[in-house]
Scaffold this motif. Structure first.
Motif: not given
Lengths: 359, 359
Positions: B146, B148, B150-153, B209
């Motif tokens: 993760s 800037e 990048i998220t877990i999505l 989710i």
């Protein structure tokens, strides 16, 4: 390190929190004393008790119970009813006359205690018309129930056409899109006329999905989403626009409902004791990340987000004279708040934060 | 109700689970006996113990401990090493000679026990070259850390260019993109040559989710995502393509690490005792939702997803002769599995599922 130390010692009007959950019983006794700790003297109280508040008399009895918990005698409680088939135009007019300020709508099954909430709004058009006529505010938890193509990620964006449709049908109705969590919601509120506004929580100014995925104390509905969404919320909060103001959605749950047992995690982040302080912390972090600049955050911007815009929208003059003083110091967020058989864990426990004094 | 009752009494080769976490100590003693319960006689064992397995001798000692837990004596354990700066071309060759099958790569800090995992692959090019030459498999947990944007999505989708780049540089290297969770990952694996394949877990065939947001027992990494992603995984599983096969990523954690205390939720879904059964349940639910049809799921398709494709990819012939019999009955998933000071809650506890008998 970028910060808002310029606000150390700043005197502001007391904050007004336009979205709170104060619960009942032992939890209420634990939470009410924490309101003024967060620099707040005016609270807009959500009606989703069990059972929810669907009559003015129930709401006023609740207000009595709240006032008994408040030893300062200086909290202004603004009460709401829960949108439900029991609510009729006559109920609306009667409630308005008795000082009820608004009616809260929850989509069915979307969040805590909302199993008796709405799915379709058409049956309520006469109620909305009555609200429009007598000046009662409609507070919307704006998410579509999960279904084939709807998940918690797009539930809010999917709701926005409904928001616009309601606004178009009832242009004089004051509508609040509660706890906005997306760039899309901010834009939709902007596109509507001045009677449509949005509240923003302190925790959504901090969080993205990565934060709550593995942390029940950061999990709430609507869920925190992407960095881009958080950025939109921060920018809206410091834009100076009267359309965006503080509603903490502080939602206390006993520790056992967040952790413990084997059931589902209750949705809700508890921020009541630090509402004002957390807004400052969030803005400071945003400045460090270069999402906003220190220059964006004037005293007026802060004052209006923390209470000015909301008080004007709702026409609340009581309590505007009380003052708080901000201090950038070494206050640490408590590990937990305990009451009679209850324990609530606050957001960002153990982290340093600002102090708030009452003048 | 749409179902796969045509498979009641079906005889299949024993399943092969190409991604398992068997832990160590008391947890291992609890989990190993559950392997054959799930109709599995071949397991590809991930190396992320504490400390992780970075030498062939450590891996073989671990294999010894595993075999001691297996009273049937009929489980084939395929061992892996953990990609780490300690791994060199010489280590690769020596490990291959001692029967180690693959090397697992974890992006730093993305999942359990991966704090010593990799960020950039270039330093490992000599290792990958050696693996390519001697036929060792590279197993990738394909997510970017993760940051800037990048998220877990989008961590998995963001990783796919790296996958393609590795494949282009080492076209003869067998690469497995582990636990695919997105439509994008399925497409990327398809676009690569035959040496690139992807495993799919049973739980990702069920979850989106919404399921894990408030349920720690459904929370794992990579996170389950959208209905569209789940659909892509289901279709890949029944496509008959040799590129997609079962890897459960069964990841047991003690109940205290999932619930209890105040810390973060450990990532991992525990499915080991019901791996084969859950695949059937997932396919049945998908048929009910009209995502796939009953006709899509032939005996051959099922056989190949549950073990055929994987055994061929890895060249595993041991254990192909053992047979299981599926029974659609009234088996209920146990509420928990207890060991010496440990308790693990299985996925879909209390739900009805298929039975698996050993012939």
């Amino acid at each position: 390190m970028a910060s808002l130390s310029k606000f150390d010692g700043l005197e502001l009007p007391a904050s007004a929190d336009f979205h709170v959950h104060l619960r009942d019983g032992a939890m209420m006794e634990t939470v009410v004393p924490s309101i003024r700790r967060g620099g707040v003297n005016t609270v807009y109280v959500m009606p989703n008790l069990i059972p929810p508040l669907t009559s003015a008399s129930d709401a006023l009895a609740y207000k009595d119970r709240l006032q008994k918990q408040d030893s300062s005698g200086k909290i202004n409680y603004l009460l709401t009813l829960y949108l439900h088939e029991k609510i009729t135009p006559a109920v609306v007019k009667g409630a308005k006359a008795q000082g009820i300020v608004g009616i809260k709508s929850y989509p069915a099954g979307v969040t805590t205690n909302s199993s008796s909430g709405v799915i379709s709004y058409e049956p309520f058009y006469p109620v909305f018309q009555a609200m429009e006529q007598c000046g009662m505010v409609l507070n919307l938890h704006g998410e579509c129930p999960s279904g084939e193509d709807i998940t918690i990620l797009n539930a809010e964006s999917s709701f926005l056409p409904t928001l616009k449709s309601l606004h178009n049908k009832f242009p004089k109705l004051k509508i609040v899109l509660e706890h906005c969590t997306t760039h899309d919601a901010i834009e939709a509120v902007k596109e509507c006329g001045p009677n449509v506004v949005g509240t923003i929580t302190p925790h959504h100014l901090f969080l993205t999905i990565d934060d709550w995925a593995d942390d029940p104390f950061c999990y709430c509905k609507p869920v925190a989403k992407l960095p881009r969404d958080r950025e939109a919320l921060l920018k809206a909060a410091v834009s100076g626009s009267p359309k965006f103001f503080l509603g903490s959605d502080s939602a206390p749950h006993d520790l056992a409902k967040k952790k413990g047992g084997r059931g589902k995690t209750a949705a809700g982040v508890f921020t009541q004791p630090y509402v004002t302080q957390l807004v400052l912390d969030a803005l400071e972090l945003a400045i460090e990340r270069n999402v906003i600049s220190e220059r964006d955050v004037s005293k007026e911007i802060l004052r209006d987000f923390l209470g000015g815009h909301g008080r004007r929208f709702y026409g609340i003059t009581d309590g505007s004279n009380e003052k708080i003083i901000l201090r950038k110091g070494s206050e640490t967020i408590q590990e937990s708040f305990k009451g009679d058989g209850v324990e609530v864990i606050p957001f960002r426990r153990g982290q340093s934060t600002w102090s708030v004094e009452w003048k």
